[in-house]
Scaffold this motif. Structure first.
Motif, short mmCIF file in Angstrom:
data_model
loop_
_atom_site.label_atom_id
_atom_site.label_comp_id
_atom_site.label_asym_id
_atom_site.label_seq_id
_atom_site.Cartn_x
_atom_site.Cartn_y
_atom_site.Cartn_z
N HIS A 146 0.86 -1.18 0.00
CA HIS A 146 0.00 0.00 0.00
C HIS A 146 0.90 1.23 0.00
O HIS A 146 2.06 1.15 0.40
N LYS A 197 -3.96 1.09 -3.00
CA LYS A 197 -3.44 -0.27 -2.98
C LYS A 197 -2.26 -0.42 -3.93
O LYS A 197 -2.18 0.24 -4.97
N SER A 229 -1.85 -6.19 -2.04
CA SER A 229 -2.56 -5.56 -0.92
C SER A 229 -3.51 -6.51 -0.18
O SER A 229 -3.94 -6.18 0.94
N SER A 234 -4.16 -3.85 5.57
CA SER A 234 -4.79 -2.54 5.56
C SER A 234 -3.79 -1.53 6.10
O SER A 234 -2.82 -1.89 6.77
#
Lengths: 114, 113
Positions: A47, A57, A61, A65
């Motif tokens: 990311h 992304k 990814s 997160s």
């Protein structure tokens, strides 16, 4: 050295546990990136962020997160770690978009998921 | 689909001789190219870059050559020193918007004394 600190530097954890890696910079650079390095794959982008609360992304990814609530901090979270996420993770920063300026890297976090 | 390819996983060179590391790319929109060096247990370190408006850039012992028609770049290290032993990554990007760098898989250079 670019002012980039990654924490922790090493972590061992179990499958299914949440993990958060932190990247802290003192350079006030707009762009921040998370990569993973695996044998035979080189550096792959997970990311990246182009400003506070602005993220996108990368190539790999899935299962990750990120959050960026302050210019200086970029967090990478594995919600439920899997063994395939065992890797060395690198944070990088750049002043501008990477089209004409190099990125500078931290020293990495070695993550082992058992 | 690999956009940046380093086809030699490893290279051994004698101290004092020239090291030549090669990189090929497929995306014709790439117009900024970089080389990084990485030692074990450290992050990659920026070494040298070149813009597509040039075909050569030199910094001390390191020279990068760009052949746009062949979509090929190379890094020359002259003379090679034992401290140059490391993994070298080639990277490329488009000079537009927020397009991130794309890295090759790396070439491990061993300089033998």
């Amino acid at each position: 050295d670019a002012g980039i600190t990654q924490s922790p530097r090493h972590k061992v954890t179990e499958t299914g546990t949440p993990v958060t890696l932190r990247c802290h910079q003192t350079e006030n650079h707009r762009y921040m990136y998370w990569y993973r390095q695996d044998p035979g794959h080189g550096l792959r982008l997970i990311h990246y962020s182009y400003g506070v609360k602005d993220t996108d992304k990368g190539e790999v990814s899935d299962g990750y997160s990120v959050s960026r609530s302050k210019t200086e901090d970029f967090l990478l979270t594995l919600e439920s770690a899997t063994s395939s996420q065992t890797s060395v993770y690198f944070c990088a920063i750049s002043v501008t978009a990477p089209g004409n300026q190099p990125q500078h890297f931290g020293d990495g976090t070695r993550l082992s998921i058992l | 689909d690999q956009q940046v390819k380093q086809n030699s996983p490893s290279l051994s060179v004698q101290e004092g001789r020239i090291s030549i590391l090669n990189c090929d790319y497929t995306n014709s929109m790439f117009d900024y190219f970089l080389w990084y060096k990485k030692y074990p247990a450290e992050g990659p370190t920026f070494l040298i870059s070149i813009s597509s408006i040039k075909d050569k850039n030199e910094d001390g012992r390191f020279t990068v050559f760009l052949n746009k028609s062949a979509k090929h770049l190379s890094l020359h290290i002259v003379p090679s020193q034992p401290g140059d032993s490391a993994v070298y990554f080639c990277a490329a990007s488009e000079d537009s918007g927020n397009t991130p760098l794309v890295f090759g898989k790396g070439t491990r250079l061993s300089v033998i004394a």
